[in-house]
Design a protein around this motif. Structure first.
Motif, mmCIF file in Angstrom:
data_model
loop_
_atom_site.group_PDB
_atom_site.id
_atom_site.type_symbol
_atom_site.label_atom_id
_atom_site.label_comp_id
_atom_site.label_asym_id
_atom_site.label_seq_id
_atom_site.Cartn_x
_atom_site.Cartn_y
_atom_site.Cartn_z
ATOM 1 N N LEU A 28 0.831 -1.208 0.000
ATOM 2 C CA LEU A 28 0.000 0.000 0.000
ATOM 3 C C LEU A 28 0.864 1.255 0.000
ATOM 4 O O LEU A 28 0.566 2.227 -0.701
ATOM 5 C CB LEU A 28 -0.925 0.007 1.215
ATOM 6 N N LEU A 29 1.932 1.234 0.768
ATOM 7 C CA LEU A 29 2.859 2.367 0.810
ATOM 8 C C LEU A 29 3.526 2.574 -0.547
ATOM 9 O O LEU A 29 3.670 3.706 -1.010
ATOM 10 C CB LEU A 29 3.900 2.137 1.911
ATOM 11 N N GLN A 30 3.914 1.488 -1.212
ATOM 12 C CA GLN A 30 4.506 1.592 -2.545
ATOM 13 C C GLN A 30 3.520 2.189 -3.546
ATOM 14 O O GLN A 30 3.897 3.020 -4.378
ATOM 15 C CB GLN A 30 4.956 0.207 -3.029
ATOM 16 N N ILE A 31 2.274 1.779 -3.460
ATOM 17 C CA ILE A 31 1.244 2.308 -4.366
ATOM 18 C C ILE A 31 1.043 3.797 -4.117
ATOM 19 O O ILE A 31 0.984 4.600 -5.053
ATOM 20 C CB ILE A 31 -0.070 1.520 -4.210
ATOM 21 N N LEU A 32 0.966 4.181 -2.875
ATOM 22 C CA LEU A 32 0.766 5.586 -2.523
ATOM 23 C C LEU A 32 1.957 6.445 -2.943
ATOM 24 O O LEU A 32 1.794 7.480 -3.602
ATOM 25 C CB LEU A 32 0.515 5.723 -1.019
ATOM 26 N N LEU A 33 3.166 6.023 -2.592
ATOM 27 C CA LEU A 33 4.360 6.801 -2.938
ATOM 28 C C LEU A 33 4.574 6.876 -4.450
ATOM 29 O O LEU A 33 4.952 7.921 -4.983
ATOM 30 C CB LEU A 33 5.599 6.205 -2.264
ATOM 31 N N GLY A 34 4.319 5.769 -5.149
ATOM 32 C CA GLY A 34 4.457 5.762 -6.602
ATOM 33 C C GLY A 34 3.482 6.714 -7.272
ATOM 34 O O GLY A 34 3.833 7.427 -8.210
ATOM 35 N N ALA A 35 2.251 6.748 -6.762
ATOM 36 C CA ALA A 35 1.245 7.660 -7.328
ATOM 37 C C ALA A 35 1.631 9.111 -7.094
ATOM 38 O O ALA A 35 1.492 9.957 -7.991
ATOM 39 C CB ALA A 35 -0.119 7.376 -6.716
ATOM 40 N N VAL A 36 2.142 9.408 -5.910
ATOM 41 C CA VAL A 36 2.566 10.784 -5.620
ATOM 42 C C VAL A 36 3.748 11.167 -6.503
ATOM 43 O O VAL A 36 3.800 12.288 -7.021
ATOM 44 C CB VAL A 36 2.909 10.947 -4.118
ATOM 45 N N LEU A 37 4.669 10.232 -6.720
ATOM 46 C CA LEU A 37 5.833 10.518 -7.569
ATOM 47 C C LEU A 37 5.403 10.834 -8.994
ATOM 48 O O LEU A 37 5.795 11.868 -9.548
ATOM 49 C CB LEU A 37 6.813 9.345 -7.559
ATOM 50 N N TRP A 38 4.621 9.955 -9.597
ATOM 51 C CA TRP A 38 4.296 10.241 -11.004
ATOM 52 C C TRP A 38 3.348 11.424 -11.142
ATOM 53 O O TRP A 38 3.383 12.128 -12.144
ATOM 54 C CB TRP A 38 3.856 9.011 -11.777
ATOM 55 N N ALA A 39 2.525 11.680 -10.144
ATOM 56 C CA ALA A 39 1.671 12.868 -10.201
ATOM 57 C C ALA A 39 2.504 14.147 -10.078
ATOM 58 O O ALA A 39 2.221 15.152 -10.743
ATOM 59 C CB ALA A 39 0.629 12.813 -9.096
ATOM 60 N N THR A 40 3.526 14.100 -9.238
ATOM 61 C CA THR A 40 4.419 15.256 -9.089
ATOM 62 C C THR A 40 5.130 15.573 -10.396
ATOM 63 O O THR A 40 5.215 16.730 -10.804
ATOM 64 C CB THR A 40 5.467 14.986 -7.987
ATOM 65 N N ILE A 41 5.608 14.545 -11.070
ATOM 66 C CA ILE A 41 6.318 14.760 -12.332
ATOM 67 C C ILE A 41 5.338 15.188 -13.428
ATOM 68 O O ILE A 41 5.595 16.147 -14.160
ATOM 69 C CB ILE A 41 7.072 13.487 -12.750
ATOM 70 N N ALA A 42 4.220 14.488 -13.533
ATOM 71 C CA ALA A 42 3.272 14.764 -14.611
ATOM 72 C C ALA A 42 2.604 16.128 -14.480
ATOM 73 O O ALA A 42 2.175 16.708 -15.474
ATOM 74 C CB ALA A 42 2.210 13.669 -14.663
ATOM 75 N N ALA A 43 2.523 16.660 -13.269
ATOM 76 C CA ALA A 43 1.874 17.954 -13.050
ATOM 77 C C ALA A 43 2.760 19.122 -13.453
ATOM 78 O O ALA A 43 2.295 20.258 -13.509
ATOM 79 C CB ALA A 43 1.476 18.101 -11.586
ATOM 80 N N ASN A 44 4.015 18.863 -13.741
ATOM 81 C CA ASN A 44 4.959 19.914 -14.100
ATOM 82 C C ASN A 44 5.551 19.651 -15.469
ATOM 83 O O ASN A 44 5.544 18.521 -15.953
ATOM 84 C CB ASN A 44 6.090 19.975 -13.060
ATOM 85 N N LEU A 54 9.355 9.031 -15.097
ATOM 86 C CA LEU A 54 7.902 8.928 -15.217
ATOM 87 C C LEU A 54 7.498 7.528 -15.666
ATOM 88 O O LEU A 54 6.551 6.939 -15.135
ATOM 89 C CB LEU A 54 7.364 9.985 -16.180
ATOM 90 N N PHE A 55 8.223 6.968 -16.625
ATOM 91 C CA PHE A 55 7.949 5.611 -17.089
ATOM 92 C C PHE A 55 8.088 4.606 -15.948
ATOM 93 O O PHE A 55 7.208 3.761 -15.736
ATOM 94 C CB PHE A 55 8.879 5.221 -18.242
ATOM 95 N N VAL A 56 9.183 4.676 -15.211
ATOM 96 C CA VAL A 56 9.422 3.743 -14.107
ATOM 97 C C VAL A 56 8.320 3.865 -13.062
ATOM 98 O O VAL A 56 7.767 2.862 -12.599
ATOM 99 C CB VAL A 56 10.814 3.979 -13.472
ATOM 100 N N SER A 57 7.966 5.084 -12.707
ATOM 101 C CA SER A 57 6.975 5.266 -11.652
ATOM 102 C C SER A 57 5.587 4.776 -12.076
ATOM 103 O O SER A 57 4.904 4.101 -11.305
ATOM 104 C CB SER A 57 6.925 6.722 -11.195
ATOM 105 N N VAL A 58 5.163 5.063 -13.291
ATOM 106 C CA VAL A 58 3.847 4.616 -13.751
ATOM 107 C C VAL A 58 3.832 3.106 -13.964
ATOM 108 O O VAL A 58 2.892 2.409 -13.554
ATOM 109 C CB VAL A 58 3.413 5.358 -15.039
ATOM 110 N N PHE A 59 4.878 2.573 -14.580
ATOM 111 C CA PHE A 59 4.954 1.140 -14.855
ATOM 112 C C PHE A 59 4.891 0.320 -13.568
ATOM 113 O O PHE A 59 4.093 -0.612 -13.447
ATOM 114 C CB PHE A 59 6.240 0.832 -15.632
ATOM 115 N N PHE A 60 5.721 0.673 -12.596
ATOM 116 C CA PHE A 60 5.736 -0.099 -11.361
ATOM 117 C C PHE A 60 4.543 0.210 -10.473
ATOM 118 O O PHE A 60 4.139 -0.622 -9.672
ATOM 119 C CB PHE A 60 7.063 0.056 -10.618
ATOM 120 N N TRP A 61 3.938 1.369 -10.618
ATOM 121 C CA TRP A 61 2.701 1.650 -9.897
ATOM 122 C C TRP A 61 1.599 0.700 -10.375
ATOM 123 O O TRP A 61 0.889 0.106 -9.565
ATOM 124 C CB TRP A 61 2.279 3.106 -10.103
#
Length: 168
Positions: A28-44, A54-61
């Motif tokens: 659950l922590l991995q899912i949450l942190l991964g979502a925050v990471l790719w959202a942070t990158i994608a929002a900018n 971005l690829f790594v974070s979305v793929f592994f999420w």
């Protein structure tokens, strides 16, 4: 209710042992942190090697979400080639590969953060990605650490001769 309906209803049980286990909470922590990471990158606005992050974070999420749901519903036996007796090994390989790629992503984000550190001054008035890259660096590091931790946990269970992610 007919016996057939009872059987179908009971086939979608939640594995409460997994839900409360160390690896379940870590997932659950991995899912949450991964979502925050790719959202942070994608929002900018991002460019260059940040596409890899971005690829790594979305793929592994997505993969982690799938692993979590399959294990939560006890449906890992339905996964061809990777499920059943190989589920623990599959999770171990997934976690260790994710850790390696997240550490590579962390290196990229550290480089990008340092490269943009000049615009961290109050007098700098142009658009700056420093804070977004710094946030992404922190979340990349946290993701890498959680995947490494779960990879070590799964490896330990596999070396002990266990066949499942959690003690049943």
């Amino acid at each position: 209710m007919s016996p057939e309906q009872q059987r179908q209803r009971s086939s979608l049980r939640v594995n409460r042992v997994f839900l409360k286990s160390f690896i379940g909470v870590l997932r659950l922590l991995q899912i949450l942190l991964g979502a925050v990471l790719w959202a942070t990158i994608a929002a900018n606005k991002y460019e260059g090697s940040v596409h890899f992050v971005l690829f790594v974070s979305v793929f592994f999420w997505l993969l982690t979400l799938a692993l979590y749901v399959l294990t939560l519903l006890d449906k890992q036996d339905l996964v061809p080639l990777l499920g059943g007796d190989r589920w623990l090994l599959s999770n171990t390989v997934h976690d260790l590969l994710a850790a390696v790629l997240y550490f590579a992503a962390l290196g990229i984000m550290i480089y990008k953060t340092r490269k943009n550190s000049f615009c961290n001054l109050e007098q700098y008035r142009h658009h700056c990605l420093y804070k977004a890259y710094l946030s992404a660096t922190v979340f990349s590091g946290l993701c890498a650490a959680t995947y490494l931790l779960s990879g070590i946990y799964c490896s330990y269970r596999k070396c002990r001769g266990k066949q499942t992610l959690v003690a049943t």
